[in-house]
Design an enzyme around this catalytic site. Sequence first.
Site, PDB file in Angstrom:
ATOM      1  N   VAL A  66     -13.432  95.358 -24.142  1.00 62.44           N
ATOM      2  CA  VAL A  66     -14.577  96.258 -24.064  1.00 62.44           C
ATOM      3  C   VAL A  66     -14.249  97.260 -22.964  1.00 62.44           C
ATOM      4  O   VAL A  66     -13.686  96.901 -21.929  1.00 62.44           O
ATOM      5  CB  VAL A  66     -15.894  95.516 -23.746  1.00 62.44           C
ATOM      6  N   ARG A  67     -14.601  98.537 -23.180  1.00 65.34           N
ATOM      7  CA  ARG A  67     -14.162  99.553 -22.226  1.00 65.34           C
ATOM      8  C   ARG A  67     -15.116 100.749 -22.237  1.00 65.34           C
ATOM      9  O   ARG A  67     -15.832 100.996 -23.209  1.00 65.34           O
ATOM     10  CB  ARG A  67     -12.743 100.017 -22.554  1.00 65.34           C
ATOM     11  N   HIS A  97      -7.840  88.118 -29.431  1.00 72.53           N
ATOM     12  CA  HIS A  97      -7.804  89.322 -28.598  1.00 72.53           C
ATOM     13  C   HIS A  97      -9.207  89.899 -28.533  1.00 72.53           C
ATOM     14  O   HIS A  97      -9.958  89.842 -29.513  1.00 72.53           O
ATOM     15  CB  HIS A  97      -6.843  90.355 -29.207  1.00 72.53           C
ATOM     16  N   HIS A 121     -16.207  85.816 -38.346  1.00 73.16           N
ATOM     17  CA  HIS A 121     -16.899  86.995 -38.852  1.00 73.16           C
ATOM     18  C   HIS A 121     -18.416  86.837 -38.833  1.00 73.16           C
ATOM     19  O   HIS A 121     -19.133  87.832 -38.710  1.00 73.16           O
ATOM     20  CB  HIS A 121     -16.396  87.337 -40.259  1.00 73.16           C
ATOM     21  N   GLY A 139       0.374 105.889 -16.305  1.00 71.77           N
ATOM     22  CA  GLY A 139       1.011 105.336 -15.111  1.00 71.77           C
ATOM     23  C   GLY A 139       0.382 104.044 -14.658  1.00 71.77           C
ATOM     24  O   GLY A 139       0.344 103.742 -13.462  1.00 71.77           O
ATOM     25  N   GLY A 140      -0.123 103.275 -15.595  1.00 71.02           N
ATOM     26  CA  GLY A 140      -0.768 102.003 -15.267  1.00 71.02           C
ATOM     27  C   GLY A 140       0.223 100.948 -14.809  1.00 71.02           C
ATOM     28  O   GLY A 140       1.441 101.157 -14.779  1.00 71.02           O
ATOM     29  N   ARG A 141      -0.312  99.807 -14.480  1.00 67.17           N
ATOM     30  CA  ARG A 141       0.506  98.709 -13.954  1.00 67.17           C
ATOM     31  C   ARG A 141       1.158  97.974 -15.130  1.00 67.17           C
ATOM     32  O   ARG A 141       0.490  97.301 -15.913  1.00 67.17           O
ATOM     33  CB  ARG A 141      -0.373  97.760 -13.146  1.00 67.17           C
TER      34      ARG A 141
END
Length: 306
Positions: free
Chosen positions: A110-111, A107, A146, A259-261
Amino acid sequence: MSLDIEAVKTYFMDLQDRICAALEQSDGKARFIEDAWQREAGGGGRTRVITDGALIEKGGVNFSHVFGDQLPASASALRPELAGRSFQAMGVSLVIHPENPHVPTSHANVRLFVAEKPGEEPVWWFGGGFDLTPYYGQTEDCVHWHKVARDACAPFGEQVYPEYKAWCDRYFHLKHRNEPRGIGGLFFDDLNQWGFAQSFAFVRAVGDAYLDAYLPIIERRRHTPFTEAQREFQAYRRGRYVEFNLVFDRGTLFGLQSGGRTESILMSLPPLVRWGYDWHPQPGSEEARLTDYFLQNRNWLHETGI
């Protein structure tokens, strides 16, 4: 450097393209299908899903850029002073579930969040990281994962990797099971203290490191023979993945609360999962070693002297 949202968006979309291309090449059979979507409240994204490949049973690599009138509770919980602000959020989020139980699930995300209020400077922060969830652990894989994480952090200070490694261990922890979801990696949020340019550079370092961390593990394990019993154990352990994503994951909660998809938000869930009532592996078995040894928040680089 001022807040350059377009530069971040360009990087995130390119990162999605590069990761999808590399995973398609590694799989050698399946291709990502793209579902471009628009959000009624503002924004949209590109959902890309790959299924039934030679390697990948199910995977998704999403890009989204959405807008809203006020931050949902999951985003303002740690910053109550921002409640009620309008926002925009963008990022890349991915989960890869290989068929072979000897190849770990991975997983990464980045945001960037920006909270805005008329007449005031926008409040922004980056977040993200990557983590690994093996079913049949291998020390070599844990150390490699790591080491790549540490090397990505190194230019930003010697305390960055230990801090964000520990944060990852804390975050990806199933409280109701009292066990880690996997062997960790990096996790960070609310990153803005370095200024925009340096924070964005760090996000790029983390995003670019994902393939370096994951592809060598794929190649080492993809041809390991496996049994139906090992597939059943993989499905059992995947249940833990589902539990974390639906109960604790802030990204999932943010998507649903804003309210995302739904299809894009839940693309991270594995295709086949099982739960057994009070099931435990045989003591001393490979399956028992996963929780007894690997899922213990170990300092893999310290223990191996790297």
